[in-house]
Write an enzyme that holds these catalytic residues in place. Structure first.
Site, mmCIF file in Angstrom:
data_model
loop_
_atom_site.group_PDB
_atom_site.id
_atom_site.type_symbol
_atom_site.label_atom_id
_atom_site.label_comp_id
_atom_site.label_asym_id
_atom_site.label_seq_id
_atom_site.Cartn_x
_atom_site.Cartn_y
_atom_site.Cartn_z
ATOM 1 N N ASN A 1 -2.757 -10.895 -2.141
ATOM 2 C CA ASN A 1 -2.502 -12.209 -2.721
ATOM 3 C C ASN A 1 -3.747 -13.072 -2.597
ATOM 4 O OD1 ASN A 1 0.054 -12.347 -3.916
ATOM 5 N ND2 ASN A 1 1.067 -12.412 -1.917
ATOM 6 N N ALA B 1 8.261 -6.111 -2.127
ATOM 7 C CA ALA B 1 8.550 -4.903 -1.337
ATOM 8 C C ALA B 1 8.568 -5.285 0.129
ATOM 9 C CB ALA B 1 7.485 -3.837 -1.598
ATOM 10 N N LYS C 1 -0.146 -16.773 -10.177
ATOM 11 C CA LYS C 1 0.551 -16.180 -9.019
ATOM 12 C C LYS C 1 0.409 -17.096 -7.799
ATOM 13 C CE LYS C 1 2.593 -12.968 -6.514
ATOM 14 N NZ LYS C 1 2.088 -11.872 -5.748
ATOM 15 N N GLY D 1 0.819 -1.216 0.000
ATOM 16 C CA GLY D 1 0.000 0.000 0.000
ATOM 17 C C GLY D 1 0.851 1.263 0.000
HETATM 18 N N1 LIG Z 1 5.140 -7.330 0.256
HETATM 19 C C1 LIG Z 1 5.193 -7.979 -0.890
HETATM 20 O O1 LIG Z 1 6.285 -8.167 -1.449
HETATM 21 C C2 LIG Z 1 3.925 -8.473 -1.557
HETATM 22 C C3 LIG Z 1 3.988 -8.802 -2.931
HETATM 23 C C4 LIG Z 1 2.809 -9.202 -3.570
HETATM 24 C C5 LIG Z 1 1.620 -9.274 -2.866
HETATM 25 N N2 LIG Z 1 1.604 -8.985 -1.538
HETATM 26 C C6 LIG Z 1 0.301 -9.061 -0.858
HETATM 27 O O2 LIG Z 1 -0.156 -7.732 -0.633
HETATM 28 C C7 LIG Z 1 -0.956 -7.673 0.558
HETATM 29 C C8 LIG Z 1 -0.339 -6.641 1.499
HETATM 30 O O3 LIG Z 1 0.928 -7.139 1.909
HETATM 31 P P1 LIG Z 1 2.078 -6.218 2.525
HETATM 32 O O4 LIG Z 1 3.345 -6.984 2.371
HETATM 33 O O5 LIG Z 1 1.992 -4.845 1.992
HETATM 34 O O6 LIG Z 1 1.650 -6.223 4.064
HETATM 35 P P2 LIG Z 1 2.191 -5.252 5.234
HETATM 36 O O7 LIG Z 1 3.521 -4.687 4.884
HETATM 37 O O8 LIG Z 1 2.044 -6.044 6.475
HETATM 38 O O9 LIG Z 1 1.160 -4.046 5.216
HETATM 39 C C9 LIG Z 1 -0.174 -4.160 5.628
HETATM 40 C C10 LIG Z 1 -0.568 -2.820 6.168
HETATM 41 O O10 LIG Z 1 -1.959 -2.836 6.472
HETATM 42 C C11 LIG Z 1 -2.127 -2.064 7.649
HETATM 43 N N3 LIG Z 1 -3.428 -2.362 8.218
HETATM 44 C C12 LIG Z 1 -3.918 -3.524 8.691
HETATM 45 N N4 LIG Z 1 -5.188 -3.372 9.096
HETATM 46 C C13 LIG Z 1 -5.503 -2.086 8.873
HETATM 47 C C14 LIG Z 1 -6.669 -1.317 9.089
HETATM 48 N N5 LIG Z 1 -7.774 -1.843 9.607
HETATM 49 N N6 LIG Z 1 -6.643 -0.002 8.767
HETATM 50 C C15 LIG Z 1 -5.544 0.558 8.238
HETATM 51 N N7 LIG Z 1 -4.407 -0.113 7.998
HETATM 52 C C16 LIG Z 1 -4.393 -1.419 8.323
HETATM 53 C C17 LIG Z 1 -0.958 -2.467 8.511
HETATM 54 O O11 LIG Z 1 -0.841 -1.549 9.564
HETATM 55 P P3 LIG Z 1 0.299 -1.561 10.690
HETATM 56 O O12 LIG Z 1 1.281 -0.564 10.182
HETATM 57 O O13 LIG Z 1 -0.332 -1.119 11.938
HETATM 58 O O14 LIG Z 1 0.840 -2.965 10.754
HETATM 59 C C18 LIG Z 1 0.155 -2.409 7.466
HETATM 60 O O15 LIG Z 1 0.619 -1.088 7.307
HETATM 61 C C19 LIG Z 1 -0.953 -9.095 1.121
HETATM 62 O O16 LIG Z 1 -2.094 -9.789 0.676
HETATM 63 C C20 LIG Z 1 0.309 -9.723 0.516
HETATM 64 O O17 LIG Z 1 0.240 -11.127 0.422
HETATM 65 C C21 LIG Z 1 2.718 -8.563 -0.867
#
Ligand SMILES: NC(=O)c1ccc[n+]([C@@H]2O[C@H](COP(=O)([O-])OP(=O)(O)OC[C@H]3O[C@@H](n4cnc5c(N)ncnc54)[C@H](OP(=O)(O)O)[C@@H]3O)[C@@H](O)[C@H]2O)c1
Length: 297
Positions: A98, A124, A175, A13
């Site tokens: 995902n 990321a 994926k 995000g």
């Molecule tokens: N990272 C990668 O490389 C990657 C690649 C492809 C797909 N994905 C997918 O993309 C999705 C996101 O993954 P991510 O890696 O970005 O996860 P992440 O880094 O853990 O980020 C999730 C974010 O959501 C926030 N959050 C959770 N509940 C919330 C709410 N109710 N209101 C506002 N914010 C909230 C968390 O807040 P806090 O700051 O408080 O924890 C955190 O900032 C997942 O489904 C993952 O599988 C990730």
């Protein structure tokens, strides 16, 4: 001016919000659980910064043109207070997560016709709130149609390659197949390459082939080359690899996206009468192991 609210400014995000905010025609707000001042993303092209409006209280949010939800799947229900405030009759809601069940998982929160499922391939990592490293150039795929085409247009001035695909189902399953073997290092907490044996190869192959079989039964086109590339990637996984987000979440003591990534293979396998013994066993074991670092007192 098109208004966009990104709910969940973590690794994905935050990267999305920072890239979109580079376009002066877009007004970007982030809806965060943990406050931060601004976004700094180290991208493959160098650092970018952005100063979106950062909200932490859903009561301060107002309807926007686009919502982009990028929380982990286990946090979906906690986004309800944001969605209640941000989504109006004409708001479109992109789900950037995902898995293969984007629409089903949000159907109780947003009218399905306003939902746009997004497959993202963009590695990321978040270093701290608002501080992210984008490790490689990213791609996004959405279903073709009015909503998908509109989402692609939002990314026109970014370095994230977005495209609309008439066969989104296959994009999502390819994926998922590519991600499916990551449940093994999430369970063993070590890279598969250095401990590769014929027996481990058979387990990895079982997981990946089960996923492909279920995806094909759902109507997706999953080439055999994706299966072989996924197994090869597990075979050559270095000792020092960062690990999948399943593993990272387990090590951080967080919940894990087990159901969205491998549980779904078991559930949909049952629906089609396709046996999924490898996924069933590993899902059960990983769920039972939880995060050993979390205090149970
Ligand atoms: N990272 C990668 O490389 C990657 C690649 C492809 C797909 N994905 C997918 O993309 C999705 C996101 O993954 P991510 O890696 O970005 O996860 P992440 O880094 O853990 O980020 C999730 C974010 O959501 C926030 N959050 C959770 N509940 C919330 C709410 N109710 N209101 C506002 N914010 C909230 C968390 O807040 P806090 O700051 O408080 O924890 C955190 O900032 C997942 O489904 C993952 O599988 C990730």
């Amino acid at each position: 001016m098109t208004s966009i609210a990104v709910v969940g400014p973590g690794a994905i995000g935050g990267t999305i919000a920072a890239w979109l905010a580079q376009n002066p025609a877009l007004s970007v707000t982030v809806c965060a659980r943990t406050a931060f001042e601004h976004l700094v993303v180290e991208t493959p092209s160098g650092p970018i910064t952005a100063h979106p409006r950062v909200l932490t209280d859903p009561a301060t949010a107002q309807p926007v043109d686009w919502v982009m939800v990028a929380t982990k799947t286990y946090d979906i229900d906690s986004t309800a207070p944001w969605l209640n405030r941000l989504v109006g009759a004409n708001t479109r809601v992109a789900i950037i997560q995902n898995g293969v069940e984007h629409v089903r998982l949000f159907a109780h929160l947003v009218p399905p016709e306003q939902l746009v499922p997004v497959m993202i391939n963009l590695p990321a990592a978040r270093l701290a709130p608002g501080r992210i490293v984008q490790q490689r150039h990213g791609i996004i795929a959405v279903p073709s149609g009015v909503n998908g085409d509109a989402l692609v247009a939002l990314f026109a001035k970014t370095e994230i390659a977005a495209s609309a695909d008439a066969d989104f189902l296959s994009q999502a399953w390819v994926k998922l197949v590519s991600n499916s073997a990551a449940i093994v290092p999430a369970l063993t907490l070590r890279s598969t390459g250095p401990v590769w044996t014929d027996a481990l190869a058979a387990i990895v192959r079982g997981i990946v082939e089960e996923c492909a079989a279920v995806g094909r039964a759902e109507g997706a086109v999953v080439p055999d080359s994706v299966i072989e590339a996924t197994i090869e990637s597990a075979r050559t996984m270095d000792e020092g690899s960062r690990g999948s987000s399943l593993q990272m979440d387990r090590m951080a003591g967080n919940r894990m996206e087990i159901d969205a990534r491998n549980g779904v293979i078991v559930r949909l396998g049952d629906k089609h009468g396709i046996p999924t013994p490898m996924n069933r066993m590993l899902v059960t074991l990983l769920a039972a192991s939880g995060s050993p670092w979390v205090s149970r007192g």
